[in-house]
Each structure stands twice: as structure tokens, then as C-alpha cells.
Design a protein around this motif. Structure first.
Motif, PDB file in Angstrom:
ATOM      1  N   SER A 105       0.833  -1.200   0.000  1.00  0.00           N
ATOM      2  CA  SER A 105       0.000   0.000   0.000  1.00  0.00           C
ATOM      3  C   SER A 105       0.865   1.247   0.000  1.00  0.00           C
ATOM      4  CB  SER A 105      -0.908   0.024   1.223  1.00  0.00           C
ATOM      5  OG  SER A 105      -1.755  -1.087   1.212  1.00  0.00           O
ATOM      6  N   ASP A 130      -6.035  -0.544  -4.657  1.00  0.00           N
ATOM      7  CA  ASP A 130      -5.489  -1.096  -3.412  1.00  0.00           C
ATOM      8  C   ASP A 130      -6.448  -2.146  -2.865  1.00  0.00           C
ATOM      9  OD1 ASP A 130      -4.147  -1.707  -1.158  1.00  0.00           O
ATOM     10  OD2 ASP A 130      -4.039   0.330  -0.367  1.00  0.00           O
ATOM     11  N   GLU A 131      -6.150  -3.395  -3.082  1.00  0.00           N
ATOM     12  CA  GLU A 131      -6.974  -4.516  -2.640  1.00  0.00           C
ATOM     13  C   GLU A 131      -8.455  -4.241  -2.848  1.00  0.00           C
ATOM     14  OE1 GLU A 131      -5.857  -6.577   0.756  1.00  0.00           O
ATOM     15  OE2 GLU A 131      -3.846  -5.758   0.868  1.00  0.00           O
TER      16      GLU A 131
HETATM   17 MG   LIG Z   1      -2.370  -2.393   2.375  1.00  0.00          MG
END
Ligand SMILES: [Mg+2]
Ligand SMILES: Nc1ncnc2c1ncn2[C@@H]1O[C@H](COP(=O)(O)OP(=O)(O)OP(=O)(O)O)[C@@H](O)[C@H]1O
Lengths: 338, 301
Positions: free
Chosen positions: A43, A158-159
Motif C-alpha cells: 500500500s 489497493d486490494e
Molecule cells: Mg495495504
């Protein structure tokens, strides 16, 4: 559409460095997946590209221009967050239109772009709703829509699928891939799920504790891991490791041999490279995982076809594999032999 | 109940749920009545003095002072209220109501604007002395008006703010409590929202206007009600700062109407003034309550 270059990128929080110099060259239109265990800095890396996190050292270039000190809004990027980060008090339409409204895009054009995106994402019937009146998958689509209406040069994810259930995740995975292909936008996608990484990526970056251990096409990374960490992280169940000296008397101290569970064959006791005792077997239908214990009590897994005879619990068996299936890692965990 | 063995069980449409046993319904009913009875008694008990005040505002002065006190409204409603509104005793009540409204609105709105902005600064910006400012605001919590009234009076007087709306409003306008409330609320807003807005191109004030402010509207409505009543009920400060009857606020004005020395009090007019003083806060509570509850329902997750 743009290239993205990270050059010796570093990030420190106070005295602790969490990203230790990452170099990645991303071609125009490429889908790059950053994968790694929790806390490895995925991240952080993505947020430095987005401009949400200050770069401690090194350079981020988008389309050849250094953007270290450029505000996120001027980087020509769009980001999809894990929890979607939709504006709760705005309708789906307003959520998607907000960025354009700020940019001063004329109203008719906003309406057109939003309805194009809504059609693409099958959100046309929901434009008047608030985010909380949508299902998780629909919210996810709105977040995607917000990213695509701006026609950015780079997508950052991000995910984005980790809050969805397993089935929806598979479906959205396909949709994201198709969308990115259709729009041809460069994408940087963070996940800790290796299946997502393998299926989405043109090239994947395997991160380990702030370092990019290996960058390459998914099958290439699977077939030729450059470090023991990559060999252990990519592939399920993970690669088995044994001390190299067990099998090759001349190997350096601390070197390890890795063999993937799917490359191991059962042979009669006394034959093959290693001897093991069967602890238990997990029949999964198409395949069976057999968990073994070696002479030195180390665990070993082998994966065989579901139709193959399952060795009995407690039985002694021999293990064999082809020479080119085995990987030798030096004491520093780097790959020693091809 | 159909037994599981019954082969038709699956095809029989589900029976309507049976009525609950009578005893239970009755018990529930009795409880309900008792609760209501208790609440009604409570309301009557609290409402009675107000009722007396209302009755007193509709009769004549001799009727009030002659025991027993009347319990039912008289016929002087329009006369007494008209007299109160237009002439009052020191100043017309209409003027005092207006003064109070200006003061209460100024304080409520001012406090909300200032505390919203300072909470925004404290939560979203990293500036030198951020901690110091935070603690300074925190400290003012311990200094209510009454504690700092003398120095504040000095300051207001030397700024020439006696007998003026600014003198009534500004010294009371900072609010640590409201700042804290908004700070607490802003801290619960996910960081990603601010980041998404940043990526969407919203500069800080734009984010404040377009996202933070609409998201806080429930809090704002609740605070407005509380602060309006706080401002409306101010007594000590207006008493100090206004000497000119035309600048009197209604709450202190009521006290000023009380007879001093040998004057004869005009109780019906005083009572009418009291009733009138209650009306604006009630209007605010009732009208904001609707917005307040709507806000609560809408932001429910
Ligand atoms: Mg992360
Ligand atoms: N604000 C911060 N201050 C100090 N350390 C931080 C901060 N943010 C992140 N870190 C550290 O940086 C490292 C990388 O964090 P990051 O959020 O990038 O991990 P991640 O790979 O995204 O993990 P996950 O898969 O759990 O999201 C972690 O060890 C974390 O503790």
C-alpha cells in the motif's frame, strides 16, 4: 495512458525505513500486480505513486515526468480504495461526477461520461441511489466508475476486491481485467491474494519486507522464482524446502533445496531422493494433498492427482522428482542455479 | 402445530401465527397503561407552573392578587399580550424578543462556524503549534463566562461594545465543547474519504464544503438547538453589557420588570412576557427536531 517508472524508491517513517529502494518500469497499458504478505509495503508503494504519501528518496515518473512533488489531482491518476471510499451523502451519479465537476467539465459532457461509465459497469439503474443503498459489488463498481470517468493515465487499485465474497471476487476480477483491456489504461494493482495476482497480471511484482524480490510474468515467476521467499509465496500449497546438504553433499552451509508439491512423485520405500512417513492425506476431489514427515521431523507436502492411489497413514514412502524441478537457494536465499 | 411426521406438512400453507396467550397480552397492556399513566402525571406535574403562568397572563391584575388564584384562562389574552408586545414595562417585548433572537442566532451560528473551522484545522492539518492550540482550546473549557466575566467586561467596554449586538455576541462565541464534538466526529470520518477527494481534485476548503459539511449536518442541527437555547437563556452577560433598555434581551428583561421598591408589579404583562420568552426556543426545538431525526435516519448505516 502512460508509462510509470519507479526509481530507487524509498520510504521511511521517522527512522524506520519500510520501502528499501524499489525499481519498476511499467510500460504503457500494462497491468502490473504488486503482491506480497501483509505489512510488506504494498500500500505504501501504491500511495507514493498516487501522491498520498511523500517520497522519502528516489523518483516516481509518470510518462517520463518526475511527479514526486506533484499533487495527486495533477498526476492524472485514479485510485480505487479497499473500502471504496464513496461519498456517503452523494448519489451514485454525483459520486462519479465529483472529480469532473471540480475540474470544471461542462455539464453535458459530465452527464455523457458518467452515463458511458454506468453503461460499461451496468450501473444505469442505480445512478440515483446513495452508496448505502447498494450491495458490496455495486459499491465496488461505483468506485471503479468514479475512476474511469476521469479518463486517467494510470489506474491504482489497493486490494479492491478484499471486501467481497469469494464468488463475487472471481466475477469482479474478470470484469476488472476486461475493463482494463478495453480501456488500455496502465494499471497498478495491489493484492495479497496470489490467485488474483496470477490471473490479472501482465507482470507481477513480488514484494518482501519493503523490497521487490522479483518482477516478471506470472508463469515466469512461478516457474523460475529468484528467491526462496518468492518460491514459498507463489504457488499453493507452498514450495517444500529441505537442507541442501541432505541431497548434495557439496552444497554450501545454509543452502536450501526447494521442490514444489506438484512436482513430487511417490515411489517405493528406499527409492527416490528422500524417505518420508505419511501423516495424513487431504483428498480435495481433483487432487489430493499428502502431508509427510521427513526423517528429521521436517514437514513436506506433496500434491497428486485425485485419481492416484492415496498412500496409507503411517506408511513409509520414497519421494522422487525430476532434476529440473528442483531449485537451489543459497544461504542468502537467492537462487543459485537455473 | 403440524407434526413433522405429517406427509402433507410441506404442502399445507403455513398457519397464521396463533394469538399470544391472553395473560401475556393483558400483562403487556397493563404495563403500557401504567407507563403512560406515569408519563402523563409527570408531564402534568412539570406543565402545571407553565399553565399557571399562562392563566395569569390572561386575567387582570386584581384577579391575580386576590386568592384563590384562578385556574382557568380569563378574557384578557389579546389585551395583555398586545400591551406586553408593544409597550412592555421598560421596553416593548417585541424589541426584547428581537434582541434575544439576534443574540441567540449570532451565538449559535458563530459558535458552529468557528468550531467547525477549528476542528477542521486541528484534525486535517499538521501545522506548528497544533498541539498547543489543541490544549489551549481544551483549557477554555474550564473557563465559563462567569469566571472570566470581569476581564471580559473590561475588554468589551474598551472596545466600545457596551449596548451593542457585537458586545452581546462576540465574548460568548468561542466554544471548546462544540470544537470537541466536531473533532470527535471528523476523526470518525475514514481517511480514505479525504484521500479520494484529494485524488478527485478537491482542495482542502472544497473538501470541507462538499463533503465534511454535508456529512456533519446531523451534528450541526443538534448543536444548533443546544447553542440557540444556551444563547437565548444568557442572563448574566446581557445584564452587564446592556444598560440601555432598548438593548435588553428578554430573559434579563423579565427580571427587570419585577417591581423595585413601592412600584406595583403588572403581573399579567410579566406573565405574558414569560410565556412569549418560551415560544422561540420551543419553535427551534420542534422545527430542528424534524431535521435532526431525518438526519439521523438518513445517515444510519
Ligand atoms: Mg495495504
Ligand atoms: N504512518 C505510518 N507510520 C509508521 N509506519 C507505518 C505507517 N504506515 C505504514 N507503516 C508501516 O509500513 C509497513 C508497510 O505498510 P503497508 O500499509 O504498505 O503494508 P501492506 O503491504 O499494504 O499490508 P496489507 O496487506 O496488510 O495492507 C508496515 O510495516 C507498517 O507498519
Amino acid at each position: 495512458m502512460a508509462t510509470v517508472t519507479l526509481e530507487n524508491l524509498r520510504k521511511s517513517y521517522g527512522p524506520t525505513e519500510v520501502i528499501h529502494g524499489v525499481d519498476i518500469d511499467i510500460a504503457d497499458g500494462e497491468f502490473i500486480v504488486i503482491v506480497g504478505p501483509s505489512g510488506c509495503g504494498k500500500s505504501t508503494l501504491l500511495r507514493m505513486v498516487a501522491g498520498l504519501e511523500r517520497v522519502s528518496a528516489g523518483e516516481v515518473r509518470i510518462d517520463g515526468t518526475r511527479v514526486n512533488d506533484v499533487e495527486p489531482m495533477d498526476r492524472n491518476i485514479a485510485m480505487v480504495f479497499q473500502n471504496y471510499a464513496l461519498y456517503p451523502h452523494m448519489s451514485v451519479f454525483e459520486n462519479m461526477a465529483y472529480g469532473l465537476k471540480i475540474a470544471g467539465t461542462p455539464k453535458p459532457e459530465i452527464a455523457e461520461r458518467v452515463s458511458d461509465a454506468a453503461r460499461l459497469l451496468q450501473l444505469e439503474d442505480y445512478l440515483g441511489r446513495r452508496p448505502r443503498e447498494l450491495s458490496g459489488g455495486q459499491r465496488q463498481r461505483v468506485a471503479m466508475g468514479r475512476a474511469i470517468v476521469r479518463k486517467p493515465a494510470v489506474f491504482l487499485f489497493d486490494e479492491p476486491l478484499s471486501n467481497l465474497d469469494a464468488k463475487l471476487r472471481v466475477q469482479m476480477r474478470l470484469e476488472i481485467k476486461q475493463l482494463q483491456r478495453r480501456l488500455g489504461v496502465t494499471a497498478l494493482y495491489v493484492t495479497h491474494d496470489q490467485v488474483e495476482a496470477m490471473t490479472l497480471a501482465d507482470r507481477m511484482v513480488v514484494m518482501n519486507a519493503g523490497v521487490a524480490d522479483q518482477i516478471g510474468a506470472p508463469l515466469e515467476v512461478y516457474a523460475r522464482p529468484q528467491t526462496a521467499f518468492v518460491a514459498g509465496f507463489i504457488g499453493s500449497p507452498p514450495t517444500n524446502f529441505v537442507a541442501a546438504q541432505l541431497l548434495r553433499p557439496g552444497a554450501p552451509d545454509g543452502a536450501r533445496l526447494g521442490v514444489r508439491p506438484e512436482h513430487v512423485r511417490v515411489v517405493s520405500p528406499g527409492e527416490g531422493a528422500l524417505q518420508a512417513r505419511v501423516m495424513y492425506a487431504e483428498p480435495l476431489g481433483a487432487e489430493t494433498l499428502v502431508h509427510l514427515k521427513l526423517a528429521d521431523d521436517a514437514l513436506f507436502t506433496l500434491r497428486q492427482d485425485g485419481t492416484a492411489p492415496v498412500p496409507e497413514e503411517g506408511a513409509e514412502i520414497g519421494l522422487a522428482w525430476d532434476d529440473d524441478a528442483q531449485m537451489l537457494f543459497g544461504p542468502d536465499d537467492r537462487r543459485l542455479q537455473g | 402445530m403440524t407434526t413433522p411426521a405429517d406427509p402433507l406438512a410441506a404442502e399445507v400453507p403455513p398457519k397464521k401465527p396463533k394469538a399470544q396467550p391472553d395473560g401475556m397480552v393483558e400483562k403487556r397492556g397493563a404495563g403500557l397503561w401504567l407507563t403512560h399513566l406515569g408519563l402523563i402525571l409527570g408531564v402534568l406535574f412539570i406543565f402545571f407552573p407553565i399553565w399557571l403562568a399562562f392563566v395569569a397572563s390572561t386575567v387582570t391584575q386584581p384577579e391575580i392578587v386576590r386568592p384563590p388564584m384562578p385556574l382557568w384562562p380569563g378574557d384578557r389574552f389579546f389585551e395583555n399580550y398586545g400591551k406586553a408586545l408593544t409597550s412592555g414595562i421598560n421596553a416593548p417585548v417585541a424589541l426584547m424578543l428581537f434582541n434575544s433572537a439576534v443574540m441567540a442566532l449570532g451565538i449559535a451560528l458563530g459558535k458552529i462556524v468557528i468550531s467547525l473551522l477549528s476542528a477542521f484545522a486541528i484534525v486535517y492539518f499538521r501545522f506548528p503549534g497544533r498541539r498547543v492550540f489543541f490544549w489551549l482550546i481544551f483549557l477554555t473549557l474550564m473557563l465559563p463566562v462567569e469566571v472570566r466575566i470581569v476581564p471580559t467586561y473590561e475588554v468589551a467596554a474598551s472596545f466600545g461594545m457596551l449596548n451593542s449586538y457585537s458586545g452581546l455576541i462576540f465574548p460568548l462565541i468561542a466554544s471548546a465543547t462544540a470544537t470537541f464534538l466536531f473533532r470527535q466526529f471528523f476523526l470518525t470520518v475514514p481517511d480514505e474519504l479525504a484521500e479520494a477527494a484529494r485524488i478527485d481534485g478537491a482542495r482542502p476548503m472544497r473538501f470541507f464544503w462538499d463533503i465534511l459539511l454535508p456529512m456533519s449536518r446531523t451534528n450541526i442541527a443538534a448543536l444548533f438547538v443546544i447553542l440557540f437555547i444556551y444563547g437565548w437563556n444568557q442572563y448574566l452577560w446581557p445584564l452587564l453589557i446592556t444598560t440601555d433598555p432598548s438593548m435588553n434581551t428578554i430573559v434579563m428583561g423579565i427580571k427587570q420588570m419585577f417591581p423595585s421598591g413601592d412600584d406595583v408589579a403588572d403581573w399579567p404583562v410579566i406573565m405574558a412576557t414569560s410565556i412569549l420568552a418560551m415560544v422561540p426556543p420551543i419553535i427551534v426545538v420542534i422545527s430542528m427536531q424534524r431535521l435532526f431525526i431525518r438526519g439521523l435516519v438518513e445517515s444510519e448505516k
